[in-house]
Design a protein around this motif. Structure first.
Motif, PDB file in Angstrom:
ATOM      1  N   UNK A  28      14.515 -23.871  13.219  1.00 18.27           N
ATOM      2  CA  UNK A  28      15.610 -24.824  13.407  1.00 18.27           C
ATOM      3  C   UNK A  28      15.299 -26.174  12.763  1.00 18.27           C
ATOM      4  N   UNK A  29      14.029 -26.566  12.743  1.00 15.86           N
ATOM      5  CA  UNK A  29      13.672 -27.862  12.165  1.00 15.86           C
ATOM      6  C   UNK A  29      13.909 -27.877  10.661  1.00 15.86           C
ATOM      7  N   UNK A  30      13.538 -26.797   9.973  1.00 14.88           N
ATOM      8  CA  UNK A  30      13.787 -26.742   8.533  1.00 14.88           C
ATOM      9  C   UNK A  30      15.277 -26.662   8.242  1.00 14.88           C
ATOM     10  N   UNK A  31      16.007 -25.932   9.059  1.00 15.00           N
ATOM     11  CA  UNK A  31      17.457 -25.867   8.887  1.00 15.00           C
ATOM     12  C   UNK A  31      18.066 -27.266   8.961  1.00 15.00           C
ATOM     13  N   UNK A  32      17.646 -28.039   9.941  1.00 11.17           N
ATOM     14  CA  UNK A  32      18.192 -29.386  10.125  1.00 11.17           C
ATOM     15  C   UNK A  32      17.697 -30.351   9.049  1.00 11.17           C
ATOM     16  N   UNK A  33      16.569 -30.065   8.466  1.00 14.01           N
ATOM     17  CA  UNK A  33      16.027 -30.942   7.429  1.00 14.01           C
ATOM     18  C   UNK A  33      16.694 -30.722   6.082  1.00 14.01           C
ATOM     19  N   UNK A  34      17.023 -29.482   5.746  1.00  7.28           N
ATOM     20  CA  UNK A  34      17.413 -29.150   4.385  1.00  7.28           C
ATOM     21  C   UNK A  34      18.914 -28.937   4.175  1.00  7.28           C
ATOM     22  N   UNK A  35      19.667 -28.625   5.203  1.00  6.04           N
ATOM     23  CA  UNK A  35      21.035 -28.138   5.006  1.00  6.04           C
ATOM     24  C   UNK A  35      22.013 -29.231   4.575  1.00  6.04           C
ATOM     25  N   UNK A  36      22.824 -28.880   3.579  1.00  9.62           N
ATOM     26  CA  UNK A  36      23.979 -29.693   3.188  1.00  9.62           C
ATOM     27  C   UNK A  36      25.255 -29.161   3.826  1.00  9.62           C
ATOM     28  N   UNK A  37      25.230 -27.888   4.174  1.00  9.82           N
ATOM     29  CA  UNK A  37      26.381 -27.199   4.764  1.00  9.82           C
ATOM     30  C   UNK A  37      25.855 -26.353   5.916  1.00  9.82           C
ATOM     31  N   UNK A  38      26.579 -26.360   7.033  1.00  8.54           N
ATOM     32  CA  UNK A  38      26.238 -25.501   8.163  1.00  8.54           C
ATOM     33  C   UNK A  38      27.430 -24.597   8.458  1.00  8.54           C
ATOM     34  N   UNK A  39      27.166 -23.296   8.552  1.00  9.34           N
ATOM     35  CA  UNK A  39      28.217 -22.331   8.866  1.00  9.34           C
ATOM     36  C   UNK A  39      27.817 -21.547  10.105  1.00  9.34           C
ATOM     37  N   UNK A  40      28.686 -21.553  11.104  1.00  8.36           N
ATOM     38  CA  UNK A  40      28.404 -20.866  12.367  1.00  8.36           C
ATOM     39  C   UNK A  40      28.898 -19.429  12.329  1.00  8.36           C
ATOM     40  N   UNK A  41      28.007 -18.511  12.726  1.00  4.77           N
ATOM     41  CA  UNK A  41      28.377 -17.094  12.805  1.00  4.77           C
ATOM     42  C   UNK A  41      27.704 -16.458  14.017  1.00  4.77           C
ATOM     43  N   UNK A  42      27.839 -17.125  15.158  1.00  8.42           N
ATOM     44  CA  UNK A  42      27.198 -16.662  16.390  1.00  8.42           C
ATOM     45  C   UNK A  42      28.239 -16.091  17.342  1.00  8.42           C
ATOM     46  N   UNK A  43      27.826 -15.203  18.241  1.00 12.13           N
ATOM     47  CA  UNK A  43      28.747 -14.748  19.293  1.00 12.13           C
ATOM     48  C   UNK A  43      28.875 -15.832  20.355  1.00 12.13           C
ATOM     49  N   UNK A  44      29.881 -15.716  21.204  1.00 16.37           N
ATOM     50  CA  UNK A  44      30.005 -16.648  22.321  1.00 16.37           C
ATOM     51  C   UNK A  44      29.177 -16.135  23.483  1.00 16.37           C
TER      52      UNK A  44
END
Length: 312
Positions: free
Chosen positions: A184-200
């Motif tokens: 999660x730390x690398x995701x938050x450090x590098x991402x320019x775009x975030x796309x959610x594909x999780x179940x509820x």
């Protein structure tokens, strides 16, 4: 087997069940209370999202052997109770994953190129080229949260772009040639775009909140084609206002009914939503990412195939 169909779907599901010797009965209008009076007569249920199948409902379905849900998620079903009573659950994420992948990419490109804003302006006689200068996707890092059927489908659609695709998932070892799994730390450090594909789930409801958003090192674009309740809309709006989130593509909303068929149960429009509908950097669609002509067929066929494999 006697099967009750509670939502209208592609006719192939009834046709193929009949070929298997199933007795099909359709009821698309009765209330949940009315269905409860007869649910003990059926071996199978076919549903999209018309109402929830909670423990009380399932306790009365004493003959039930399977539930087919023509969609990706099972959050409207008490899955723990169903499985404890040997009820087979057949969802169909394979049936609309391609549609979701294409829709997600379409929303992203629309945001980057200001297509909705430009279209509206040209139709009203405004020719503003500089004000509609776009942003290119090439060179960006796309972060996908949830790398199951839908996340993988979106990553596949990104193959033709010069982008880095990374994903975060609570399950290990889900990365593939299209996407590198990260923490999660690398995701938050590098991402320019975030796309959610999780179940509820209890863990994903409200997962996109102000604290989570502000841990990202760069301003980013947000896409949600998963479930509306995964995003706290008020916090999203504040991030849009501050520029921490550059724009949002939302196919799902926190305010949807559990049946996904409408919004605003009390018909009062929440204040954060008034900002979304006025914002030029927001694209909204009515929970249709997985709804295509092709996916309607594939969803039905997927459910038939799973039930046929299990029982025939």
């Amino acid at each position: 087997m006697r099967v009750l169909h509670l939502d209208q779907n592609h006719p192939l599901i009834i046709e193929q069940f009949s070929e298997l010797g199933f007795q099909n009965e359709e009821d698309y209008t009765s209330s949940k209370e009315e269905v409860l009076q007869k649910i003990h007569l059926y071996d199978g249920l076919i549903i999209r999202s018309r109402f929830s199948l909670d423990q009380d409902f399932l306790e009365k379905a004493t003959r039930l052997k399977f539930i087919g849900r023509l969609g990706a998620g099972l959050e409207n079903i008490d899955t723990e109770y169903a499985r404890s009573n040997d009820v087979f659950l057949a969802a169909a994420p394979e049936g609309n994953r391609n549609a979701v992948g294409e829709h997600t990419l379409g929303m992203l490109l629309s945001l980057f190129n200001k297509l909705q804003k430009a279209d509206k302006e040209v139709r009203s006689g405004t020719w503003d080229r500089e004000g509609n200068r776009g942003v290119e996707l090439d060179g960006k890092t796309v972060g996908i949260i949830g790398y199951g059927n839908m996340g993988k489908a979106f990553a596949k659609k990104l193959r033709g772009f010069d982008v880095e695709v990374i994903c975060y998932d609570i399950m290990g070892g889900v990365g593939n040639d299209d996407c590198r799994q990260v923490g999660i730390l690398e995701l938050q450090q590098r991402s320019d775009i975030i796309s959610l594909h999780v179940p509820q789930t209890p863990d994903t409801i409200g997962m996109i909140h102000s604290g989570f958003i502000h841990k990202f090192h760069k301003p980013f674009w947000l896409l949600n084609t998963a479930r509306g309740k995964c995003v706290i809309t008020e916090d999203l709006v504040e991030a849009l206002k501050s520029g921490k989130i550059l724009g949002a593509g939302l196919d799902v909303l926190e305010y949807e009914k559990s049946s996904f068929e409408d919004m605003f149960t009390n018909r009062q429009i929440p204040a954060p939503f008034t900002h979304l509908i006025a914002a030029e950097n927001v694209v909204l669609t009515p929970h249709v990412a997985g709804w295509t002509v092709e996916s309607k067929i594939k969803l039905a066929q997927t459910v038939v195939d799973k039930i046929k494999e299990k029982f025939c």
